[in-house]
Write an enzyme that holds these catalytic residues in place. Structure first.
Site, PDB file in Angstrom:
ATOM      1  N   ASP A  70       0.803  -1.232   0.000  1.00  0.00           N
ATOM      2  CA  ASP A  70       0.000   0.000   0.000  1.00  0.00           C
ATOM      3  C   ASP A  70       0.831   1.276   0.000  1.00  0.00           C
ATOM      4  OD1 ASP A  70      -2.249  -1.688   0.198  1.00  0.00           O
ATOM      5  OD2 ASP A  70      -1.993  -1.787   2.360  1.00  0.00           O
ATOM      6  N   GLY A 122       1.189   0.972  -7.589  1.00  0.00           N
ATOM      7  CA  GLY A 122       0.313   1.079  -8.757  1.00  0.00           C
ATOM      8  C   GLY A 122       0.485   2.422  -9.442  1.00  0.00           C
ATOM      9  N   HIS A 137      -4.479  -2.388  -5.922  1.00  0.00           N
ATOM     10  CA  HIS A 137      -3.754  -1.245  -6.468  1.00  0.00           C
ATOM     11  C   HIS A 137      -4.732  -0.141  -6.828  1.00  0.00           C
ATOM     12  CE1 HIS A 137       0.010  -3.718  -7.818  1.00  0.00           C
ATOM     13  NE2 HIS A 137      -0.109  -3.607  -6.522  1.00  0.00           N
ATOM     14  N   THR A 138      -4.503   1.029  -6.237  1.00  0.00           N
ATOM     15  CA  THR A 138      -5.368   2.161  -6.552  1.00  0.00           C
ATOM     16  C   THR A 138      -4.672   3.022  -7.596  1.00  0.00           C
ATOM     17  OG1 THR A 138      -6.145   2.105  -4.284  1.00  0.00           O
ATOM     18  CG2 THR A 138      -6.639   4.098  -5.548  1.00  0.00           C
ATOM     19  N   ARG A 188       3.258 -29.494  -3.799  1.00  0.00           N
ATOM     20  CA  ARG A 188       3.097 -30.171  -5.096  1.00  0.00           C
ATOM     21  C   ARG A 188       1.724 -30.805  -5.272  1.00  0.00           C
ATOM     22  NH1 ARG A 188       8.263 -33.443  -3.917  1.00  0.00           N
ATOM     23  NH2 ARG A 188       7.341 -33.014  -1.893  1.00  0.00           N
ATOM     24  N   THR A 230      -8.537  -3.708  -0.652  1.00  0.00           N
ATOM     25  CA  THR A 230      -9.134  -5.024  -0.886  1.00  0.00           C
ATOM     26  C   THR A 230     -10.206  -5.329   0.145  1.00  0.00           C
ATOM     27  OG1 THR A 230      -7.108  -5.842  -1.897  1.00  0.00           O
ATOM     28  CG2 THR A 230      -8.614  -7.511  -1.060  1.00  0.00           C
ATOM     29  N   ARG A 289      -6.055   0.684   8.163  1.00  0.00           N
ATOM     30  CA  ARG A 289      -4.637   0.355   8.247  1.00  0.00           C
ATOM     31  C   ARG A 289      -4.075   0.965   9.524  1.00  0.00           C
ATOM     32  NH1 ARG A 289      -3.944   2.413   2.063  1.00  0.00           N
ATOM     33  NH2 ARG A 289      -4.745   0.556   1.028  1.00  0.00           N
ATOM     34  N   LYS A 326       3.153  10.363  -0.410  1.00  0.00           N
ATOM     35  CA  LYS A 326       2.275  10.949   0.608  1.00  0.00           C
ATOM     36  C   LYS A 326       2.947  12.001   1.502  1.00  0.00           C
ATOM     37  CE  LYS A 326      -1.672   8.018   0.671  1.00  0.00           C
ATOM     38  NZ  LYS A 326      -2.624   7.197   1.399  1.00  0.00           N
TER      39      LYS A 326
HETATM   40  P1  IMP Z   1      -2.591 -12.705   2.940  1.00  0.00           P
HETATM   41  O1  IMP Z   1      -1.590 -12.252   1.957  1.00  0.00           O
HETATM   42  O2  IMP Z   1      -4.010 -12.431   2.510  1.00  0.00           O
HETATM   43  O3  IMP Z   1      -2.377 -14.132   3.357  1.00  0.00           O
HETATM   44  O4  IMP Z   1      -2.389 -11.826   4.281  1.00  0.00           O
HETATM   45  C1  IMP Z   1      -1.201 -11.897   5.069  1.00  0.00           C
HETATM   46  C2  IMP Z   1      -0.864 -10.528   5.626  1.00  0.00           C
HETATM   47  O5  IMP Z   1      -0.470  -9.672   4.557  1.00  0.00           O
HETATM   48  C3  IMP Z   1      -2.018  -9.817   6.322  1.00  0.00           C
HETATM   49  O6  IMP Z   1      -1.481  -9.037   7.372  1.00  0.00           O
HETATM   50  C4  IMP Z   1      -2.589  -8.923   5.228  1.00  0.00           C
HETATM   51  O7  IMP Z   1      -3.276  -7.802   5.737  1.00  0.00           O
HETATM   52  C5  IMP Z   1      -1.310  -8.515   4.529  1.00  0.00           C
HETATM   53  N1  IMP Z   1      -1.512  -8.171   3.107  1.00  0.00           N
HETATM   54  C6  IMP Z   1      -1.670  -9.010   2.073  1.00  0.00           C
HETATM   55  N2  IMP Z   1      -1.783  -8.338   0.913  1.00  0.00           N
HETATM   56  C7  IMP Z   1      -1.676  -7.046   1.224  1.00  0.00           C
HETATM   57  C8  IMP Z   1      -1.668  -5.842   0.435  1.00  0.00           C
HETATM   58  O8  IMP Z   1      -1.781  -5.860  -0.797  1.00  0.00           O
HETATM   59  N3  IMP Z   1      -1.525  -4.681   1.120  1.00  0.00           N
HETATM   60  C9  IMP Z   1      -1.362  -4.636   2.466  1.00  0.00           C
HETATM   61  N4  IMP Z   1      -1.352  -5.729   3.245  1.00  0.00           N
HETATM   62  C10 IMP Z   1      -1.502  -6.927   2.626  1.00  0.00           C
HETATM   63 MG    MG Z   2      -2.712  -2.015  -1.807  1.00  0.00          MG
END
Ligand code: IMP
Ligand code: MG
Length: 330
Positions: free
Chosen positions: A13, A17, A43-44, A137, A246, A251, A277
């Protein structure tokens, strides 16, 4: 072959993007490659003033550049096809989208298991399950999904048969969430670093620029406690609109951690760095960073920026540093 790589230096974040969208417009890439992660990413992107959120597709899709979901990714077929449909309905050209035949898929069963077994606060998009099965696998590859037939490519063949590929590699998540280098187990299940990009059949000799992306403060989404109780961090969340693209989850915010930043710069070999930012921190009017567990305080923006520049150049002396003050561009 030439490859530029975009990596996130914090917890996702950070605005990859946006950087990808900017580089795609500026440079003549033949391909844009998503190299890790899946539907967990959000991605925004502002394209011609309109806001888009994508989960799978890299920024090339906004510019008609061949957009590839790499072998390091995992994809839920229906959600992926829906994303293409939505972008097409919004008027984008979606005829250049490809999927690596050896990328793995996410099934509805994995979504259920992710929900049932989650302890780290996942995005519930089945990522951990898909990567677990890949390495055990017992996974399912894109090449065995009928609906994916029109999209499939072999990455090795793709790079080798194109006379002069120039590829922008766009990652998901970030160094602090990396399976090996993040704060395990509070991590995602894939490789969020430059090596993760190389796993997509790219020779290391192809790498030209590595664009690191960070924010001038940090955010993290997940189960661990991160934020601390400084009320200004709550304010930062509102000013920065720090809610998951998502999942919509708030946050957790923190001051920028220079130790994490330097490790991420080092591990990725960053030579261009965008700090996003700055406008938000300016609105807050507080200038802090953390180093060696100590809170550093700065009188003003100039001092703060100089400290960040010094931190970067200690680790990567010739790195170019850009401060961005707009969600629209770098
Ligand atoms: P997972 O990838 O959904 O298994 O989540 C594992 C950890 O990664 C969690 O703390 C999620 O909030 C974080 N996470 C996964 N993808 C993102 C993202 O695109 N942005 C920020 N945090 C993410
Ligand atoms: Mg993001």
């Amino acid at each position: 072959m030439i490859a530029d790589v975009i990596v996130d230096l914090q917890y996702g974040d950070c605005g990859k993007g946006k950087v990808s969208h900017y580089l795609c417009e500026k440079n003549n890439y033949t391909h844009v490659l998503r190299y890790n992660g899946g539907g967990n990413a959000g991605h925004t992107i502002y394209h011609h003033g309109k806001k888009f959120v994508t989960h799978y597709l890299p920024s090339g899709v906004f510019w008609g550049v061949k957009s590839v979901i790499g072998s390091g990714c995992v994809v839920h077929p229906d959600k992926f096809l829906k994303e293409i449909e939505d972008l097409s309905a919004a008027g984008l050209n979606v005829s250049h989208i490809k999927i690596a035949r050896n990328c793995h898929i996410v099934t509805d069963e994995y979504l259920e298991l992710d929900k049932a077994n989650d302890v780290v606060g996942t995005t519930r998009t089945g990522n951990g399950e898909a990567y677990s099965r890949k390495y055990a696998r017992t996974g399912i590859r894109a090449e065995s999904i009928a609906a994916f037939k029109p999209f499939l490519i072999d990455l090795m063949e793709e790079w080798q048969t194109n006379p002069d590929p120039v590829v922008l590699c766009e990652g998901a998540q970030g160094y602090g969430l990396d399976i090996d280098w993040g704060d395990y187990p509070y991590v995602t299940s894939s490789h969020c670093t430059v090596p993760g990009a190389l796993l997509n059949g790219i020779p290391h000799t192809a790498i030209r620029d590595v664009w690191g992306v960070a924010k001038v403060y940090e955010t993290y989404v997940g189960a661990k406690s991160f934020e601390g109780d400084d009320p200004r961090l709550k304010q930062l969340r509102e000013l920065g609109e720090e809610y998951g693209a998502t999942t919509g989850r708030p946050r957790q915010c923190g001051w920028i951690n220079l130790d994490l930043l330097q490790r991420a710069i080092w591990a990725n070999g960053v030579n261009k760095l965008v700090f996003n930012k700055l406008d938000i921190l300016r609105e807050l009017g507080s200038w802090h960073a953390v180093s060696g567990g100590e809170l550093l305080s700065f009188q003003n923006e100039t001092e703060f920026k100089q400290c960040l520049i010094d931190s970067v150049s200690q680790t990567s002396p010739t790195c170019e540093v850009i401060f961005s003050e707009s969600p629209l561009t770098v």
